[in-house]
Enzyme design. Structure first.
Site, PDB file in Angstrom:
ATOM      1  N   SER A  60       0.834  -1.222   0.041  1.00  0.00           N
ATOM      2  CA  SER A  60       0.067  -0.030   0.126  1.00  0.00           C
ATOM      3  C   SER A  60       0.867   1.071   0.141  1.00  0.00           C
ATOM      4  O   SER A  60       1.711   1.298   0.450  1.00  0.00           O
ATOM      5  CB  SER A  60      -0.830   0.184   1.137  1.00  0.00           C
ATOM      6  OG  SER A  60      -1.796  -1.266   1.223  1.00  0.00           O
TER       7      SER A  60
HETATM    8  N1  SAH Z   1      -1.208  -4.588   4.075  1.00  0.00           N
HETATM    9  C1  SAH Z   1      -0.535  -5.130   2.716  1.00  0.00           C
HETATM   10  C2  SAH Z   1      -1.374  -4.690   1.487  1.00  0.00           C
HETATM   11  C3  SAH Z   1      -1.398  -5.806   0.420  1.00  0.00           C
HETATM   12  S1  SAH Z   1      -2.404  -5.803  -0.821  1.00  0.00           S
HETATM   13  C4  SAH Z   1       0.941  -4.344   2.689  1.00  0.00           C
HETATM   14  O1  SAH Z   1       1.245  -3.554   3.803  1.00  0.00           O
HETATM   15  O2  SAH Z   1       1.803  -4.850   1.867  1.00  0.00           O
HETATM   16  C5  SAH Z   1      -3.761  -6.650  -0.054  1.00  0.00           C
HETATM   17  C6  SAH Z   1      -3.592  -7.999   0.240  1.00  0.00           C
HETATM   18  O3  SAH Z   1      -4.791  -8.565   0.475  1.00  0.00           O
HETATM   19  C7  SAH Z   1      -2.908  -9.004  -0.843  1.00  0.00           C
HETATM   20  O4  SAH Z   1      -1.841  -9.658  -0.551  1.00  0.00           O
HETATM   21  C8  SAH Z   1      -4.017  -9.885  -1.277  1.00  0.00           C
HETATM   22  O5  SAH Z   1      -3.534 -11.228  -1.646  1.00  0.00           O
HETATM   23  C9  SAH Z   1      -4.736 -10.113   0.056  1.00  0.00           C
HETATM   24  N2  SAH Z   1      -6.065 -10.447   0.048  1.00  0.00           N
HETATM   25  C10 SAH Z   1      -7.170 -10.301  -0.780  1.00  0.00           C
HETATM   26  N3  SAH Z   1      -8.087 -10.873  -0.581  1.00  0.00           N
HETATM   27  C11 SAH Z   1      -8.070 -11.579   0.476  1.00  0.00           C
HETATM   28  C12 SAH Z   1      -8.918 -12.453   1.459  1.00  0.00           C
HETATM   29  N4  SAH Z   1      -9.960 -12.996   1.351  1.00  0.00           N
HETATM   30  N5  SAH Z   1      -8.132 -13.033   2.701  1.00  0.00           N
HETATM   31  C13 SAH Z   1      -6.772 -12.639   3.025  1.00  0.00           C
HETATM   32  N6  SAH Z   1      -6.126 -11.910   2.214  1.00  0.00           N
HETATM   33  C14 SAH Z   1      -6.667 -11.402   1.058  1.00  0.00           C
END
Ligand code: SAH
Length: 212
Positions: A60
Site C-alpha cells: 500500500s
Molecule cells: N497490507 C499489505 C497490502 C497488501 S495488498 C501491505 O502492507 O503490503 C492486499 C493483500 O490482501 C494482498 O496480498 C491480497 O492477496 C490479500 N487478500 C485479498 N483478499 C484476501 C482475503 N480474502 N483474505 C486474505 N487476504 C486477502
C-alpha cells in the site's frame, strides 16, 4: 535511495498530507520499507506510492498506511488488531510497533511466507500470520479492538463486524474494482455500528479462497 534522508523526506511528505499523530510519523520514519519490496524496486521504497509485490498485488501507499493507522489509534491504542491482507507485511510491521499484538491473514501463501521472513528479521514477535481466506476473519482470537482490511470488499462481511469489540474500530476500503472505493471507519458501540466515510481510496479487491 534507502537512506535516512529518504525516510525523513517521506515522513515530511506525510505530515504535509495531513498526518498529525507523532507516534505514527515516527514509526513511518523508522520502518525499513525497502525490505518489504523486491530489491529491484528498493530505490523507490520511500516514494509515497504503492508498488508491485508479485501475484498481482501491491504494497500500500505509505500515506494510506499512515492514514489508516492514525484513524485506528485516534481514541486510544488498541491491544489486539486483526489485519486482513498481509501482502508484503509492511502495514503489519507498522501496526506491531504501535499496538499490543497483531494477527494478520493472507490468502496467497508465498506472500505470507515472505512477510514472515521480513517480520522476523525485524524481530517483531508480536505479529501472528496465518495463510487463509480472511473474509470470515479469525474467530479464534476475537473479539478485536481493531480490524483493518487492506483489500476492498464490495460490502463489509458481517462476520468481520461481529468480531469487533464494543468500543473497537474497523477500517476498510469498500467498493467494487471498477467503482470508486471509499475508506470507511466503523465504530462498534453497545447499541450500533457507527459509520464514518474518510474519503476515496483505491485498493486491490478482497478475493475469495486461498492460493497455495
Ligand atoms: N497490507 C499489505 C497490502 C497488501 S495488498 C501491505 O502492507 O503490503 C492486499 C493483500 O490482501 C494482498 O496480498 C491480497 O492477496 C490479500 N487478500 C485479498 N483478499 C484476501 C482475503 N480474502 N483474505 C486474505 N487476504 C486477502
Amino acid at each position: 535511495m534507502t537512506s535516512q534522508r529518504a525516510r525523513d523526506r517521506l515522513a515530511r511528505r506525510l505530515q504535509e498530507l495531513g498526518i498529525r499523530d507523532p507516534r505514527v510519523l515516527e514509526v513511518m520514519r523508522s520502518t525499513p520499507r525497502h525490505l518489504f519490496v523486491d530489491e529491484a524496486l528498493a530505490h523507490r521504497a520511500y516514494e509515497n506510492t504503492a508498488l508491485p509485490i508479485g501475484f498481482g498485488q501491491t504494497i500500500s501507499q505509505p500515506y494510506i498506511v499512515a492514514r489508516m493507522t492514525e484513524a485506528l489509534l485516534e481514541d486510544g491504542v488498541p491491544e489486539l488488531v486483526l489485519e486482513v491482507g498481509t501482502g508484503s507485511g509492511y502495514q503489519a510491521a507498522v501496526l506491531a510497533q504501535l499496538v499490543g499484538r497483531v494477527v494478520s491473514l493472507e490468502r496467497v501463501r508465498p506472500l505470507q511466507r515472505r512477510a514472515r521472513e521480513v517480520l522476523s528479521s525485524m524481530r517483531l514477535h508480536n505479529v501472528s500470520l496465518r495463510h487463509t481466506d480472511g473474509t470470515q476473519g479469525w474467530p479464534e482470537h476475537a473479539p478485536y479492538d481493531g480490524i483493518l482490511l487492506t483489500a476492498a470488499p464490495r460490502q463489509l462481511p458481517e462476520a468481520l463486524l461481529l468480531q469487533l469489540k464494543v468500543g473497537g474500530r474497523l477500517l476498510a476500503p469498500v467498493g467494487g474494482e471498477n467503482e470508486t472505493q471509499s475508506l470507511v471507519r466503523i465504530t462498534r458501540t453497545s447499541k450500533a455500528f457507527v459509520k464514518d466515510e474518510l474519503g476515496p481510496v483505491s485498493f486491490v479487491p478482497l478475493l475469495p479462497g486461498e492460493v497455495p
